[in-house]
Design an enzyme around this catalytic site. Structure first.
Site, PDB file in Angstrom:
ATOM      1  N   GLU A  98      11.459  36.892  -5.959  1.00  0.00           N
ATOM      2  CA  GLU A  98      11.119  36.916  -7.380  1.00  0.00           C
ATOM      3  C   GLU A  98      11.974  37.936  -8.135  1.00  0.00           C
ATOM      4  O   GLU A  98      12.396  37.692  -9.271  1.00  0.00           O
ATOM      5  CB  GLU A  98       9.634  37.205  -7.568  1.00  0.00           C
ATOM      6  CG  GLU A  98       8.721  36.060  -7.153  1.00  0.00           C
ATOM      7  CD  GLU A  98       8.994  34.777  -7.927  1.00  0.00           C
ATOM      8  OE1 GLU A  98       9.060  34.833  -9.163  1.00  0.00           O
ATOM      9  OE2 GLU A  98       9.163  33.729  -7.272  1.00  0.00           O
ATOM     10  N   HIS A 104       2.537  34.409  -9.328  1.00  0.00           N
ATOM     11  CA  HIS A 104       3.772  33.796  -8.847  1.00  0.00           C
ATOM     12  C   HIS A 104       4.953  34.647  -9.305  1.00  0.00           C
ATOM     13  O   HIS A 104       5.757  35.079  -8.508  1.00  0.00           O
ATOM     14  CB  HIS A 104       3.903  32.363  -9.351  1.00  0.00           C
ATOM     15  CG  HIS A 104       5.059  31.615  -8.766  1.00  0.00           C
ATOM     16  ND1 HIS A 104       5.258  30.272  -8.953  1.00  0.00           N
ATOM     17  CD2 HIS A 104       6.100  32.023  -7.994  1.00  0.00           C
ATOM     18  CE1 HIS A 104       6.354  29.877  -8.326  1.00  0.00           C
ATOM     19  NE2 HIS A 104       6.894  30.933  -7.728  1.00  0.00           N
ATOM     20  N   HIS A 132      14.798  36.209 -10.496  1.00  0.00           N
ATOM     21  CA  HIS A 132      14.391  36.276 -11.899  1.00  0.00           C
ATOM     22  C   HIS A 132      14.544  37.674 -12.504  1.00  0.00           C
ATOM     23  O   HIS A 132      15.027  37.821 -13.629  1.00  0.00           O
ATOM     24  CB  HIS A 132      12.942  35.808 -12.044  1.00  0.00           C
ATOM     25  CG  HIS A 132      12.679  34.460 -11.454  1.00  0.00           C
ATOM     26  ND1 HIS A 132      13.194  33.303 -11.992  1.00  0.00           N
ATOM     27  CD2 HIS A 132      11.972  34.081 -10.348  1.00  0.00           C
ATOM     28  CE1 HIS A 132      12.807  32.264 -11.257  1.00  0.00           C
ATOM     29  NE2 HIS A 132      12.079  32.705 -10.252  1.00  0.00           N
TER      30      HIS A 132
END
Length: 401
Positions: free
Chosen positions: A140, A82, A144
């Site tokens: 992602e 993930h 992040h």
């Protein structure tokens, strides 16, 4: 745990076609220059001033993995990636830290900087349930990856090509994932996917702790195991630091017993990579551990629970689709006198979610209807009310991050 040569080995495989800079040689010698003998992130007793060599404030790292079964993603005998998220040491978090570095076309970025091996691995093990892999990777990184202090461009060697810090991010995530073969950890303890067996939480976590020395957080969609969070602190830089595994600071959403570990359906092959379509959901019908909440008309929810067209906040979800609580960086989310708010001192309300048209719709007291007095624009924020009693009606979809 991760040496510099290990993290960056695949970066040295090819060169960019440019007459001025040999990027393969650059990546052969790329190094943070940071020591790993100092304190681990979140364990310093004095203020650390070198943000290139000490990960802060996001020093609580989560390596998150999926077990998608319907439809399935990745090999039938492996969990999938993930991401790697930098939470703050107190469990709060920041996201989308530098929009100027929201890189697109991640495959070309990786290939041009010698990371074709990493890309090949990602295409098999870092896959979106709806087949929108490129958009998943972009999300992602921008959400992040841009928040790591040790991956600021100024922390890289002089002359590093644009996007080099993102290449290192993807390399690091892949290398860390390879040290965490969750399927093998469970299989070695006699725990394999089954259509009939159920497991206790203690059986699963004990097997994982026996293999790694630490206890991760396990998340379930209903009774089905579908996600895991491995936690770390890091000494030095994300580029070439040492990752120290730690126990999860809190348990996941799985109940203490009756947990199902279903086999993956279909062939288990990777979905087709594409760069078009909507934001990846990471699991249709399943409750993610984190995500944004989008309105069906425009925009979505900010951290205070208001409706806006600004950058959406990340919500944390704890529970199952039939009953869960929500929180943001501001605090718990609750409904009082029909109005949704999130913040310090807010009493958490119970929500549910239902799948409709491929979307996971937020529901309160059995209704997926929400409304506001007007539609927001620019920097406007509108209060969100349950039901359809206000002039602007919409539904709210939960989208995994």
């Amino acid at each position: 745990m991760l040496a510099a040569t290990a993290v960056l080995a695949a970066l040295a495989g090819s060169t960019l076609a440019t007459p001025s800079v040999d990027y393969s040689n650059l990546f052969k010698r790329i190094s943070s220059g940071c020591s790993t003998s100092g304190p681990a992130s979140c364990h310093n007793t004095s203020k650390q001033t070198d943000s290139c060599c000490f990960e802060a404030p996001g020093g609580l790292l989560l390596q998150t993995q999926f077990w998608d079964t319907d439809p399935s993603t990745g090999p039938s005998n492996s969990w999938t990636i993930h991401g790697l998220w930098p939470d703050n040491c107190d469990g709060t978090f920041t996201e989308n830290c530098d929009s100027s570095r929201d890189y697109t076309d991640i495959p070309t970025l990786l290939k041009d900087q010698g990371a074709s091996d990493t890309l090949s691995f990602m295409e098999e093990y870092w896959v979106d349930i709806n087949g929108k892999n490129e958009q998943f990777w972009e999300h992602e990184w921008s959400t992040h990856g841009t928040c790591y202090s040790t991956l600021e461009p100024s922390c890289l060697p002089s002359g590093s090509p644009k996007g080099a810090e993102a290449v290192v991010f993807f390399q690091t995530v892949v290398k860390l994932f390879k040290t965490l073969p969750t399927y093998d950890f469970l299989s070695d303890a006699g725990i394999t996917p089954s259509t009939s067996k159920t497991f206790t939480l203690s059986t699963l976590t004990s097997a994982l702790k026996d293999a790694t020395g630490v206890t991760p957080a396990l998340n379930c969609d209903g009774s089905n195991l579908n996600a895991i969070e491995w936690y770390f602190n890091v000494k030095g830089s994300i580029i070439d630091g040492e990752f120290e595994p730690i126990d999860a600071p809190s348990k996941g959403s799985c109940k203490s017993s009756g947990i199902k570990y279903p086999p993956k359906s279909g062939s288990g092959s990777s979905p087709t990579t594409t760069s078009s379509g909507s934001t990846p959901t990471g699991g249709s019908g399943s409750l993610p551990s984190k995500g944004t909440i989008k309105a069906s008309t425009t925009g979505g929810l900010l951290s205070g629970g208001t409706w806006s067209t600004q950058t959406l906040a990340t919500y944390k979800f704890s529970g199952t689709t039939s009953s869960f609580t929500m929180s943001t960086s501001k605090g718990n989310c609750g409904v009082s006198s029909g109005k949704l708010t999130c913040g310090s001192g807010v009493s958490a309300s119970k929500f549910s979610a239902t799948t409709s048209g491929g979307n996971l719709l937020l529901s309160f007291s059995g209704s997926t209807s929400f409304s506001s007095d007007s539609t927001p624009s620019g920097s406007d924020q509108e209060s969100v009310f349950t039901g359809s009693s206000h002039s602007k009606q919409y539904t709210l979809s939960i989208v995994s991050s």
